[in-house]
Design a protein around this motif. Structure first.
Motif: not given
Length: 170
Positions: A6-25
């Motif tokens: 995977p492109n590292p930028v795609d991995v970063h964006v995906g990790s931010r999606v995960r972080l925000r999803r988890m922050l929102m529960g």
């Protein structure tokens, strides 16, 4: 990426999606339902296996209540350099987008990916009383300014100095 990784930028964006999803529960399943996707597709986005297109990124920003730019915040310079745009033939230090080499594109260096930070934010967000939330904020800020516990000098952080506590002797 040529090797199938995977492109590292795609991995970063995906990790931010995960972080925000988890922050929102939200679970991956609930986020998927809101977007009309399966939880497996959300998993692939979060891992950077599947790229997130512009319209999907827009949908994610609306569902997760954050600006699109959030997904690119805190991107490490090494990750930014791995972007395919860097393959454009341009002189070293020159940016094809016209940004100076010294431009800081990150929003900060705080690593909010730790479980402890996530739990702290979730707990803080569950406090209903705004006065209690404010007091906890002030306590945390004060502790961060104490020598040995956080910033040794409030001036170095651009914060006003806090008054010395008054100790009464009995």
């Amino acid at each position: 990426m040529p090797d199938g990784a995977p492109n590292p930028v795609d991995v970063h964006v995906g990790s931010r999606v995960r972080l925000r999803r988890m922050l929102m529960g939200l679970s991956q399943e609930r986020l998927g339902e809101a977007l009309g996707l399966t939880f497996q597709q959300v998993q692939k986005y979060e891992r950077g296996i599947n790229r997130i297109g512009a319209s999907r990124l827009w949908d994610l920003s609306r569902v997760l209540g954050t600006p699109v730019g959030y997904f690119f915040d805190n991107m490490d310079e090494a990750v930014a350099r791995a972007s395919p745009r860097q393959l454009v033939d341009c002189p070293p230090g020159d940016d094809p987008a016209g940004l100076p080499a010294s431009a800081d594109l990150t929003a900060g260096s705080a690593d909010a990916g730790h479980r402890e930070v996530l739990e702290l934010i979730r707990a803080y967000n569950r406090i209903a009383d705004p006065m209690v939330r404010r007091r906890i904020y002030e306590l945390t800020r004060t502790l961060s300014l104490l020598p040995g516990l956080g910033l040794a000098d409030a001036d170095s952080a651009g914060l006003p100095s806090l008054p010395e506590p008054v100790l009464e002797h009995t």
